[in-house]
Design a protein around this motif. Sequence first.
Motif, PDB file in Angstrom:
ATOM      1  N   ILE A 152       0.854  -1.187   0.000  1.00 41.72           N
ATOM      2  CA  ILE A 152       0.000   0.000   0.000  1.00 41.72           C
ATOM      3  C   ILE A 152       0.896   1.246   0.000  1.00 41.72           C
ATOM      4  N   LEU A 153       0.688   2.113  -0.963  1.00 38.28           N
ATOM      5  CA  LEU A 153       1.470   3.346  -1.066  1.00 38.28           C
ATOM      6  C   LEU A 153       0.553   4.539  -0.807  1.00 38.28           C
ATOM      7  N   TYR A 154       0.985   5.426   0.099  1.00 41.14           N
ATOM      8  CA  TYR A 154       0.253   6.671   0.345  1.00 41.14           C
ATOM      9  C   TYR A 154       1.075   7.825  -0.206  1.00 41.14           C
ATOM     10  N   ILE A 155       0.542   8.485  -1.238  1.00 47.09           N
ATOM     11  CA  ILE A 155       1.185   9.670  -1.826  1.00 47.09           C
ATOM     12  C   ILE A 155       0.482  10.904  -1.278  1.00 47.09           C
ATOM     13  N   ASP A 156       1.188  11.691  -0.505  1.00 49.48           N
ATOM     14  CA  ASP A 156       0.615  12.872   0.134  1.00 49.48           C
ATOM     15  C   ASP A 156       0.883  14.108  -0.719  1.00 49.48           C
ATOM     16  N   ASP A 157      -0.185  14.866  -1.007  1.00 46.29           N
ATOM     17  CA  ASP A 157      -0.087  16.113  -1.778  1.00 46.29           C
ATOM     18  C   ASP A 157       0.400  15.881  -3.203  1.00 46.29           C
ATOM     19  N   LEU A 158      -0.192  14.907  -3.877  1.00 47.51           N
ATOM     20  CA  LEU A 158       0.162  14.631  -5.264  1.00 47.51           C
ATOM     21  C   LEU A 158       0.058  15.897  -6.119  1.00 47.51           C
ATOM     22  N   LEU A 159       1.108  16.153  -6.910  1.00 46.42           N
ATOM     23  CA  LEU A 159       1.195  17.296  -7.840  1.00 46.42           C
ATOM     24  C   LEU A 159       1.161  18.657  -7.137  1.00 46.42           C
ATOM     25  N   LYS A 160       1.516  18.685  -5.868  1.00 48.82           N
ATOM     26  CA  LYS A 160       1.645  19.950  -5.148  1.00 48.82           C
ATOM     27  C   LYS A 160       2.722  20.796  -5.817  1.00 48.82           C
ATOM     28  N   THR A 161       2.396  22.040  -6.148  1.00 51.50           N
ATOM     29  CA  THR A 161       3.347  22.914  -6.815  1.00 51.50           C
ATOM     30  C   THR A 161       3.039  24.364  -6.490  1.00 51.50           C
ATOM     31  N   THR A 162       4.070  25.186  -6.537  1.00 46.85           N
ATOM     32  CA  THR A 162       3.872  26.622  -6.333  1.00 46.85           C
ATOM     33  C   THR A 162       3.731  27.342  -7.675  1.00 46.85           C
ATOM     34  N   HIS A 163       3.984  26.631  -8.766  1.00 45.59           N
ATOM     35  CA  HIS A 163       3.903  27.232 -10.101  1.00 45.59           C
ATOM     36  C   HIS A 163       2.448  27.276 -10.556  1.00 45.59           C
ATOM     37  N   LYS A 164       1.999  28.436 -11.005  1.00 43.26           N
ATOM     38  CA  LYS A 164       0.616  28.589 -11.444  1.00 43.26           C
ATOM     39  C   LYS A 164       0.538  29.267 -12.802  1.00 43.26           C
ATOM     40  N   VAL A 165      -0.515  28.938 -13.545  1.00 43.16           N
ATOM     41  CA  VAL A 165      -0.841  29.599 -14.811  1.00 43.16           C
ATOM     42  C   VAL A 165      -2.296  30.014 -14.737  1.00 43.16           C
ATOM     43  N   ARG A 166      -2.545  31.314 -14.895  1.00 41.08           N
ATOM     44  CA  ARG A 166      -3.900  31.867 -14.749  1.00 41.08           C
ATOM     45  C   ARG A 166      -4.529  31.464 -13.410  1.00 41.08           C
ATOM     46  N   GLU A 167      -3.711  31.581 -12.368  1.00 38.63           N
ATOM     47  CA  GLU A 167      -4.152  31.333 -10.986  1.00 38.63           C
ATOM     48  C   GLU A 167      -4.457  29.869 -10.688  1.00 38.63           C
ATOM     49  N   LYS A 168      -4.118  28.981 -11.606  1.00 39.40           N
ATOM     50  CA  LYS A 168      -4.340  27.563 -11.354  1.00 39.40           C
ATOM     51  C   LYS A 168      -3.007  26.829 -11.271  1.00 39.40           C
ATOM     52  N   PRO A 169      -2.917  25.823 -10.369  1.00 40.32           N
ATOM     53  CA  PRO A 169      -1.670  25.061 -10.259  1.00 40.32           C
ATOM     54  C   PRO A 169      -1.275  24.469 -11.603  1.00 40.32           C
ATOM     55  N   ILE A 198      -4.179   8.409  -2.149  1.00 41.37           N
ATOM     56  CA  ILE A 198      -3.684   9.678  -2.691  1.00 41.37           C
ATOM     57  C   ILE A 198      -4.422  10.849  -2.058  1.00 41.37           C
ATOM     58  N   SER A 199      -3.667  11.841  -1.610  1.00 36.66           N
ATOM     59  CA  SER A 199      -4.266  13.124  -1.238  1.00 36.66           C
ATOM     60  C   SER A 199      -3.701  14.176  -2.186  1.00 36.66           C
ATOM     61  N   SER A 200      -4.530  15.144  -2.533  1.00 36.47           N
ATOM     62  CA  SER A 200      -4.091  16.175  -3.477  1.00 36.47           C
ATOM     63  C   SER A 200      -4.941  17.425  -3.298  1.00 36.47           C
ATOM     64  N   GLU A 201      -4.359  18.580  -3.555  1.00 34.94           N
ATOM     65  CA  GLU A 201      -5.130  19.809  -3.549  1.00 34.94           C
ATOM     66  C   GLU A 201      -5.972  19.932  -4.817  1.00 34.94           C
ATOM     67  N   MET A 202      -5.717  19.062  -5.783  1.00 33.15           N
ATOM     68  CA  MET A 202      -6.500  19.034  -7.014  1.00 33.15           C
ATOM     69  C   MET A 202      -7.598  17.978  -6.927  1.00 33.15           C
ATOM     70  N   HIS A 203      -8.658  18.186  -7.693  1.00 35.21           N
ATOM     71  CA  HIS A 203      -9.657  17.155  -7.893  1.00 35.21           C
ATOM     72  C   HIS A 203      -9.216  16.290  -9.075  1.00 35.21           C
ATOM     73  N   ILE A 204      -9.844  15.142  -9.226  1.00 31.87           N
ATOM     74  CA  ILE A 204      -9.467  14.245 -10.319  1.00 31.87           C
ATOM     75  C   ILE A 204      -9.672  14.929 -11.670  1.00 31.87           C
ATOM     76  N   GLY A 205     -10.731  15.738 -11.796  1.00 29.68           N
ATOM     77  CA  GLY A 205     -10.970  16.464 -13.038  1.00 29.68           C
ATOM     78  C   GLY A 205      -9.837  17.411 -13.356  1.00 29.68           C
ATOM     79  N   ASP A 206      -9.263  18.053 -12.321  1.00 33.61           N
ATOM     80  CA  ASP A 206      -8.136  18.963 -12.528  1.00 33.61           C
ATOM     81  C   ASP A 206      -6.920  18.197 -13.046  1.00 33.61           C
ATOM     82  N   ILE A 207      -6.685  17.015 -12.446  1.00 33.90           N
ATOM     83  CA  ILE A 207      -5.537  16.198 -12.854  1.00 33.90           C
ATOM     84  C   ILE A 207      -5.726  15.724 -14.290  1.00 33.90           C
ATOM     85  N   SER A 208      -6.944  15.322 -14.629  1.00 29.83           N
ATOM     86  CA  SER A 208      -7.237  14.883 -16.001  1.00 29.83           C
ATOM     87  C   SER A 208      -7.038  16.009 -16.999  1.00 29.83           C
TER      88      SER A 208
END
Length: 276
Positions: free
Chosen positions: A188-205, A231-241
């Motif tokens: 079992i792998l727990y990835i915390d804050d998947l795709l966490k980044t400070t870089h943004k384009v048009r106010e989006k990660p 997986i935990s992430s500040e993004m929703h799955i739709g954002d990742i897609s």
Amino acid sequence: MKQISEAVIQMTNLSEKPAVKIPQTSQEFLQWQCDNYNTSTGDLKGYDCPECLNRGYFQAIKDDTTVMRACRCMKIRRNLIRLKNSGFAGQFERFTFDSYKTSSEWQKRARTTAMRYVQENPDKWLFFGGQSGCGKTHLCTAVCMELIKQEHDVKYVQWRDLVHYLEGNRFKEEKYSSKILELQDIEILYIDDLLKTTHKVREKPAPAENEMNIAYEIINARVVSGKKTIISSEMHIGDISGLDEATGGRISENSEGWQIQINYQENRNYRFYGKE
């Protein structure tokens, strides 16, 4: 046997009641040794085991001698050490289901889903998406701890630390491949804050291309191995897609039915407006 009996008498306080039964055969003496050891209290720390009394082992008879058999708690202890070494120390003690506050309906739903995930232990992944401070790490940590108590092997990785390691070893094939294999093989792998980044384009990660490539490589490796992933992430799955359809699609398919996605609201960051 006389020497054995004398040894038992010397090792036993005969003033205690009831009177000690002196072993008469070598098998009885071996059994006495086992019983004496298996009722003693150990000094292992970090997890309180009612079965071995924190010794970590049981003594048993095999082929006219005594052997040591590990208690199931040793697997739990190894997992706890792994979590501590991954920078998770302290969180698994504080972040429990009981300590997660549920003053709002969305919090109740989130905790209920996380608790059901542990109870039902499905083959599916668990995905928790939402803004910073809404309790993602808290509930995912609580899930991991309960799975560890069920004797599952769990590994925690913090996304930013993982990206830095892999980027630093991109041209060191052995180290890079070894880390990917490690992430692929753990139960079992727990990835915390998947795709966490400070870089943004048009106010989006907007994670860099290399980060998206790493995310796909790890997610795909977990799918291929058929291993459970949290997986935990500040993004929703739709954002990742929207960033990479292949990565988002794999997460969506494998976590179907076990997705907690919290919509953004200013007062849902409990680091500022309350406690989780």
